[in-house]
Scaffold this active site. Structure first.
Site, PDB file in Angstrom:
ATOM      1  N   ASN A   9      42.109  40.428  41.339  1.00  0.00           N
ATOM      2  CA  ASN A   9      40.902  39.932  40.656  1.00  0.00           C
ATOM      3  C   ASN A   9      40.747  38.453  41.006  1.00  0.00           C
ATOM      4  O   ASN A   9      41.475  37.616  40.489  1.00  0.00           O
ATOM      5  CB  ASN A   9      41.075  40.136  39.143  1.00  0.00           C
ATOM      6  CG  ASN A   9      39.935  39.544  38.337  1.00  0.00           C
ATOM      7  OD1 ASN A   9      38.896  39.168  38.896  1.00  0.00           O
ATOM      8  ND2 ASN A   9      40.110  39.466  37.025  1.00  0.00           N
ATOM      9  N   LYS A  11      38.373  36.540  40.290  1.00  0.00           N
ATOM     10  CA  LYS A  11      37.607  35.802  39.258  1.00  0.00           C
ATOM     11  C   LYS A  11      36.535  34.944  39.952  1.00  0.00           C
ATOM     12  O   LYS A  11      35.981  35.378  40.955  1.00  0.00           O
ATOM     13  CB  LYS A  11      38.557  35.000  38.370  1.00  0.00           C
ATOM     14  CG  LYS A  11      39.671  35.893  37.793  1.00  0.00           C
ATOM     15  CD  LYS A  11      40.432  35.281  36.670  1.00  0.00           C
ATOM     16  CE  LYS A  11      41.476  36.282  36.174  1.00  0.00           C
ATOM     17  NZ  LYS A  11      42.244  35.787  35.048  1.00  0.00           N
ATOM     18  N   HIS A  95      37.105  43.084  31.051  1.00  0.00           N
ATOM     19  CA  HIS A  95      38.127  42.031  31.179  1.00  0.00           C
ATOM     20  C   HIS A  95      38.033  41.104  29.971  1.00  0.00           C
ATOM     21  O   HIS A  95      36.943  40.830  29.462  1.00  0.00           O
ATOM     22  CB  HIS A  95      37.911  41.254  32.482  1.00  0.00           C
ATOM     23  CG  HIS A  95      39.068  40.360  32.793  1.00  0.00           C
ATOM     24  ND1 HIS A  95      39.237  39.144  32.179  1.00  0.00           N
ATOM     25  CD2 HIS A  95      40.142  40.526  33.605  1.00  0.00           C
ATOM     26  CE1 HIS A  95      40.367  38.588  32.611  1.00  0.00           C
ATOM     27  NE2 HIS A  95      40.928  39.416  33.481  1.00  0.00           N
ATOM     28  N   GLU A 165      46.272  44.591  29.603  1.00  0.00           N
ATOM     29  CA  GLU A 165      46.337  43.151  29.838  1.00  0.00           C
ATOM     30  C   GLU A 165      46.469  42.410  28.509  1.00  0.00           C
ATOM     31  O   GLU A 165      45.458  42.154  27.838  1.00  0.00           O
ATOM     32  CB  GLU A 165      45.060  42.685  30.543  1.00  0.00           C
ATOM     33  CG  GLU A 165      44.897  43.237  31.936  1.00  0.00           C
ATOM     34  CD  GLU A 165      44.283  42.188  32.854  1.00  0.00           C
ATOM     35  OE1 GLU A 165      44.918  41.851  33.860  1.00  0.00           O
ATOM     36  OE2 GLU A 165      43.192  41.686  32.545  1.00  0.00           O
ATOM     37  N   SER A 213      49.627  37.304  34.406  1.00  0.00           N
ATOM     38  CA  SER A 213      50.671  36.465  35.020  1.00  0.00           C
ATOM     39  C   SER A 213      51.628  37.244  35.920  1.00  0.00           C
ATOM     40  O   SER A 213      52.824  36.972  35.948  1.00  0.00           O
ATOM     41  CB  SER A 213      51.460  35.703  33.948  1.00  0.00           C
ATOM     42  OG  SER A 213      50.609  34.789  33.278  1.00  0.00           O
ATOM     43  N   GLY A 234      45.648  38.310  39.002  1.00  0.00           N
ATOM     44  CA  GLY A 234      44.640  37.241  39.063  1.00  0.00           C
ATOM     45  C   GLY A 234      45.065  36.156  40.036  1.00  0.00           C
ATOM     46  O   GLY A 234      44.951  36.304  41.258  1.00  0.00           O
TER      47      GLY A 234
HETATM   48  P1  PGA Z   1      46.460  36.206  35.955  1.00  0.00           P
HETATM   49  O1  PGA Z   1      45.136  37.003  35.595  1.00  0.00           O
HETATM   50  O2  PGA Z   1      47.234  37.063  36.916  1.00  0.00           O
HETATM   51  O3  PGA Z   1      45.982  34.931  36.601  1.00  0.00           O
HETATM   52  O4  PGA Z   1      47.187  35.964  34.688  1.00  0.00           O
HETATM   53  C1  PGA Z   1      45.187  38.389  35.384  1.00  0.00           C
HETATM   54  C2  PGA Z   1      43.839  38.905  34.958  1.00  0.00           C
HETATM   55  O5  PGA Z   1      43.125  38.199  34.245  1.00  0.00           O
HETATM   56  O6  PGA Z   1      43.446  40.010  35.331  1.00  0.00           O
END
Ligand code: PGA
Length: 253
Positions: A9, A11, A95, A165, A213, A234
């Site tokens: 993702n 973002k 999300h 998540e 994370s 992410g």
């Molecule tokens: P992150 O995001 O891996 O940066 O924590 C995960 C997500 O929001 O899908």
């Protein structure tokens, strides 16, 4: 679909199309070495058609959100059929960053249903903002699941991918990383809710991911000890080197 699924993702990154194309080429090159793992990467919508030129077998492209109407006066929204027509085959819905902007469980359910009817597989995100020692956060996750699986046709339910998540473990402001044991605990709960809603046979076919994370170091442990078959990634999906290591580590399990 192979044994494992890694969804990247991106973002609201990267800033420009050339950077997105470079990132996409990196994913495709790294994915070429994989044998057991399928990859979906989800760039921002304006980059979708351009990065779609960079795909290969078992590498798919997804969007990060979709609207639930087919067309009409919905300024700024993107319809599932539009995503389909440029070649996206997955979409993230619900999300926590979109829920945080006001998206309700009901909207998430409608989005998942609309995606499925356009032939796009929704990756439905569920998870608590914080854990309650008495377990009350579980009922919030149940509500999120019910809002989706009560509005989609049962025969299509197995196409939905559910990503657990925990919101407190997402992003650079995460309170801490979740443990694989915490993933397992919630996955068991989610499977129980899905079995109540859909019957055990359909529920067992629904693929589950963990997200929050995830990096190249902890990724394998969520698959081996977290009761999931894949990950929603992410930040690490934006780092070519780290993402490549993550894919290789999962593929070697
Ligand atoms: P992150 O995001 O891996 O940066 O924590 C995960 C997500 O929001 O899908």
């Amino acid at each position: 679909m192979r044994e494992y699924l890694i969804v990247g993702n991106w973002k609201m990154n990267p800033e420009t199309l050339p950077k997105a194309v470079t990132l996409a080429k990196g994913v495709v090159t790294q994915a070429a070495k994989l044998k057991k793992t399928s990859v979906v990467y989800c760039p921002p919508t304006p980059f979708l058609s351009s990065v779609l030129k960079h795909k290969r077998k078992e590498v798919f492209i997804g969007a990060q959100d979709v609207f639930f109407e087919r067309s009409g006066a919905f300024t700024g929204s993107v319809a599932p059929g539009m995503l389909k027509s440029v070649g996206a085959t997955y979409v993230i819905v619900g999300h926590s960053e979109r829920r945080g902007l006001g998206e309700t469980n009901e909207m998430v359910g409608k989005k998942a249903a609309a995606a499925l009817s356009a032939g796009i597989r929704p990756v439905v995100c569920v998870g608590e903002r914080e854990r309650d020692p008495e377990g009350w956060h579980l009922s919030g996750v149940r509500d999120q699941l019910e809002a989706v699986f009560e509005v989609i046709p049962k025969q299509k339910a197995a196409q939905v991918i559910v990503a657990y998540e925990p919101v407190w473990a997402i992003g650079k402001d995460a309170v801490r990383q979740a443990t694989p044991a915490e993933s397992t605990e919630m996955v068991i709960f989610i499977r129980k809710v899905l079995a109540d809603l859909l019957g055990a046979s359909i529920a067992s076919k629904i693929m589950m991911l963990y997200g929050g994370s995830v990096d190249e170091k902890n990724a394998p442990s969520f698959i081996t000890d977290g009761s999931v078959k894949g990950l929603l990634v992410g930040r690490t999906s934006l780092d070519k080197g780290a993402f490549g290591k993550l894919l290789a580590a999962v593929d070697s399990l």
